[in-house]
Design a protein around this motif. Structure first.
Motif, PDB file in Angstrom:
ATOM      1  N   ARG A   1       0.834  -1.205   0.137  1.00 52.97           N
ATOM      2  CA  ARG A   1      -0.040  -0.015   0.022  1.00 52.97           C
ATOM      3  C   ARG A   1       0.757   1.228   0.034  1.00 52.97           C
ATOM      4  O   ARG A   1       0.646   2.306  -0.709  1.00 52.97           O
ATOM      5  CB  ARG A   1      -0.932   0.021   1.162  1.00 52.97           C
ATOM      6  CG  ARG A   1      -2.059  -1.021   1.312  1.00 52.97           C
ATOM      7  CD  ARG A   1      -3.092  -1.025   2.403  1.00 52.97           C
ATOM      8  NE  ARG A   1      -3.857   0.469   2.134  1.00 52.97           N
ATOM      9  CZ  ARG A   1      -3.466   1.760   2.773  1.00 52.97           C
ATOM     10  NH1 ARG A   1      -2.808   1.492   3.725  1.00 52.97           N
ATOM     11  NH2 ARG A   1      -4.610   2.595   2.478  1.00 52.97           N
ATOM     12  N   THR A   2       2.096   1.244   0.860  1.00 56.56           N
ATOM     13  CA  THR A   2       2.905   2.380   0.747  1.00 56.56           C
ATOM     14  C   THR A   2       3.530   2.731  -0.404  1.00 56.56           C
ATOM     15  O   THR A   2       3.543   3.759  -0.891  1.00 56.56           O
ATOM     16  CB  THR A   2       3.833   2.049   1.909  1.00 56.56           C
ATOM     17  OG1 THR A   2       3.345   1.928   3.016  1.00 56.56           O
ATOM     18  CG2 THR A   2       4.949   3.303   1.917  1.00 56.56           C
ATOM     19  N   ALA A   3       3.749   1.593  -1.120  1.00 52.19           N
ATOM     20  CA  ALA A   3       4.531   1.732  -2.536  1.00 52.19           C
ATOM     21  C   ALA A   3       3.677   2.445  -3.480  1.00 52.19           C
ATOM     22  O   ALA A   3       4.144   3.467  -4.216  1.00 52.19           O
ATOM     23  CB  ALA A   3       5.073   0.375  -2.991  1.00 52.19           C
ATOM     24  N   VAL A   4       2.368   1.884  -3.590  1.00 47.16           N
ATOM     25  CA  VAL A   4       1.398   2.240  -4.660  1.00 47.16           C
ATOM     26  C   VAL A   4       0.805   3.671  -4.408  1.00 47.16           C
ATOM     27  O   VAL A   4       0.700   4.590  -5.125  1.00 47.16           O
ATOM     28  CB  VAL A   4       0.478   1.206  -4.965  1.00 47.16           C
ATOM     29  CG1 VAL A   4      -0.603   1.222  -3.961  1.00 47.16           C
ATOM     30  CG2 VAL A   4      -0.195   1.471  -6.091  1.00 47.16           C
ATOM     31  N   LEU A   5       0.516   4.151  -2.911  1.00 44.98           N
ATOM     32  CA  LEU A   5       0.121   5.237  -2.608  1.00 44.98           C
ATOM     33  C   LEU A   5       0.888   6.447  -2.869  1.00 44.98           C
ATOM     34  O   LEU A   5       0.485   7.530  -3.246  1.00 44.98           O
ATOM     35  CB  LEU A   5      -0.558   5.143  -1.159  1.00 44.98           C
ATOM     36  CG  LEU A   5      -1.825   4.203  -0.801  1.00 44.98           C
ATOM     37  CD1 LEU A   5      -2.012   4.200   0.469  1.00 44.98           C
ATOM     38  CD2 LEU A   5      -2.910   4.872  -1.828  1.00 44.98           C
TER      39      LEU A   5
END
Length: 132
Positions: free
Chosen positions: A57-61
């Protein structure tokens, strides 16, 4: 991110984890940070479930690998405590942004359960299958 691509990445990550003799959780999300695929290997610590999901989630957000995110979210950086937003993020390696052949962000993969270096290595092998 489609199911076929996600499963190919899961299989590549699983094979690499077996080769490295480690147990991990692997989470794959789409460009909107919604889950597409997840796998928890036998004997993986339970805490790695949430961490793998948050790495992805961190990477995509933020459209950056979670290791890069760590550079802006540590105590002396300009975005300290940013990891407390968006329902909780992760500021260490193992989450990789996934892009298609045109460079469009299509999702992310998060790997957790081994060392950070091993998590990154497993995620990297899996990500290579996306445009292969």
């Amino acid at each position: 991110m489609n199911c076929t691509a996600a499963h190919a990445m899961l299989n590549a990550a699983l094979a690499e984890a077996h080769r490295m003799n480690v147990s991990v959780c692997i989470a794959i999300v789409d460009a909107a940070a919604w889950p597409v695929a997840f796998l928890r290997m036998d004997n993986t610590i339970l805490g790695a479930i949430d961490i793998a999901n948050k790495k992805a989630r961190t990477a995509v957000l933020f459209q950056m690998d979670s290791a890069e995110f760590a550079e802006i979210a540590h105590p002396n950086a300009h975005a300290y405590t940013l990891e407390n937003t968006n329902g909780g993020l992760i500021s260490f390696g193992g989450g990789l942004v996934l892009k298609d052949a045109d460079g469009t962000v299509v999702g992310a993969i998060g790997v957790s359960g081994a060392s950070t270096a091993d998590d990154i290595a497993i995620a990297t092998v899996a990500a290579r299958t996306l445009n292969a």
